[in-house]
Scaffold this active site. Sequence first.
Site, PDB file in Angstrom:
ATOM      1  N   ASP A   1      17.347 119.735-132.446  1.00 50.82           N
ATOM      2  CA  ASP A   1      16.274 120.559-132.152  1.00 50.82           C
ATOM      3  C   ASP A   1      15.799 120.796-133.958  1.00 50.82           C
ATOM      4  OD1 ASP A   1      15.109 123.675-132.743  1.00 50.82           O
ATOM      5  OD2 ASP A   1      16.310 124.281-131.136  1.00 50.82           O
ATOM      6  N   HIS A   2      13.942 120.604-133.878  1.00 52.59           N
ATOM      7  CA  HIS A   2      13.750 119.642-135.075  1.00 52.59           C
ATOM      8  C   HIS A   2      13.762 121.484-135.803  1.00 52.59           C
ATOM      9  CE1 HIS A   2       9.955 121.352-132.536  1.00 52.59           C
ATOM     10  NE2 HIS A   2       9.562 121.584-133.838  1.00 52.59           N
TER      11      HIS A   2
ATOM     12  N   HIS B   1      14.766 127.223-129.611  1.00 47.03           N
ATOM     13  CA  HIS B   1      14.498 127.045-130.815  1.00 47.03           C
ATOM     14  C   HIS B   1      14.416 128.890-131.734  1.00 47.03           C
ATOM     15  CE1 HIS B   1      12.310 123.544-130.483  1.00 47.03           C
ATOM     16  NE2 HIS B   1      11.720 124.101-129.737  1.00 47.03           N
TER      17      HIS B   1
END
Length: 484
Positions: free
Chosen positions: A177-178, A240
């Site tokens: 999950d950037h 996110h």
Amino acid sequence: MVSRVIPVDTFDLVIFGGTGDLARRKILPGLFRRYSAGQMPEAAQVIGAARSEMSVNEYRAMVREALMEFSDKAEQGEEVIAGFLQHIDYQQVDAQGDDGWEALREKLRDGIVRAFYFSVAPFLFGDIAERLKTRGLADADSRIVVEKPFGRDLQTARALNATLATYFEEGQIYRIDHYLGKETVQNLMAVRFGNILFEPLWNAQFIDHVQITVAETVGVGGRGSYYDKSGAMRDMVQNHLMQLLCLIAMEPPARFEPDAVRDEKLKVIRALEPVLANEVVRGQYEAANGEDGYLDHAGDPRSITESFIALKVRIANWRWQSTPFYLRTGKRLRARMSEIVVRFREPPHSIFGEEAGGRANEMTIRLQPDEGMDLRVTIKEPGPGGMRLVDVPLDMTFADALGPDAEEVPDAYERLIMDVIRGNQTLFMRGDEVEAAWAWTDPIIAGWEEGKTKPAKYDSGSSGPEAALELLHRDGRRWREIRA
Ligand code: NAP
């Protein structure tokens, strides 16, 4: 857990989907940043893998083009780019067939870290995992990196977890999950747990509410028919925004270690209350301000998929009872802005009187643009004229606070890929976290899917539907303005 400690002074990284959009826009530029900083081991090897027939030189030319277009380091010059390209190889491989696997295996070296990045459509994850294992490309120390989306509901996420678990241990699976790779997000943990100042106040007694906003200006464009099967809740909130909420809300882990952190995040997700139907606002943008509308691209002119969502989330535990978390995210909004606002309560009594002004303290954690934090504190307005209060920011913008080096903070993909190489899973989602997030999300989605509830329309370039403003107004609160 990864069982043996193996040296990380070099690595083999295979990018499945090495010719795709994500590889060109994020993964390869992230690696190039690392190389430009002189931090890529000399013998590191990055192998692009995809079905396209391509020579190594053709692939290197494609990588060069991607760097020119997407890397902020491309101005480093030809020599640096050429040096980076020496690390790059290519192997044609079919994720669903037999071709290329043996040749790929021969390119891998023994005794060093092997990482396999699944930058392909999710339906290929199982095929690749199986072939890596059964054809002897992956061993007990190898790591796989899995991109989003991780399932589209609890059932599919469980099935995907089960498939991956057939071939890999949980300690080898890096669900990316950037957002967790962003410097500010990690700084949030440093500020919370590295200072005595905040933690005593970090609870319902002193925090009035929290807002998490991820606003995008882009629309769904060419990805319309893909996005239409997903929507903002699945595409952004389940992963996110949920991860950000966890980092704000979690209890202090005993150590900054993968399972200690992830155990605490999981407890938060499991403590989330079901969301009431009147506490969710869904929206869909329509043509305005010279911009197109969602339905121009959705592939279904009657689509009821949301491109915007706002919700009020409650956490049923001692720390957060009575402090709501308001989440909102959407496309084609007025500005690109991702931030978390922690709004503290007013002092219990003002000795200066109402007319003196001043307001509640607020901490803002900005993820983009200009990553940084500020804390608004009340001071006396300078000069004569009695005791009038103003609030001023204690600015913690990294670039200002930490000098020129601060601009060299690693990009999210760069950091996360290096964490994979180092074998550090702290910033990656564990399987049970993902499942718990879907278990909370599913009934909310079912609520509108069963009722075929249409999203409210909002103008392209606006702040979203009116009803989203109302969600806070009726609690006597207001959203932070969406602005660049
Ligand atoms: P993409 O542009 O469509 O690229 C897909 C890649 O997969 C191409 O390199 C393609 O190359 C390769 N591929 C397709 N079928 C294959 C097969 N049978 N065997 C081997 N390779 C195959 O997709 P993307 O946008 O890069 O997205 C990749 C993944 O990242 C997806 O899971 C997506 O959800 C996720 N993601 C993307 C973004 C983004 O910004 N793009 C952001 C977050 C997550 P060939 O056609 O040559 O085989």
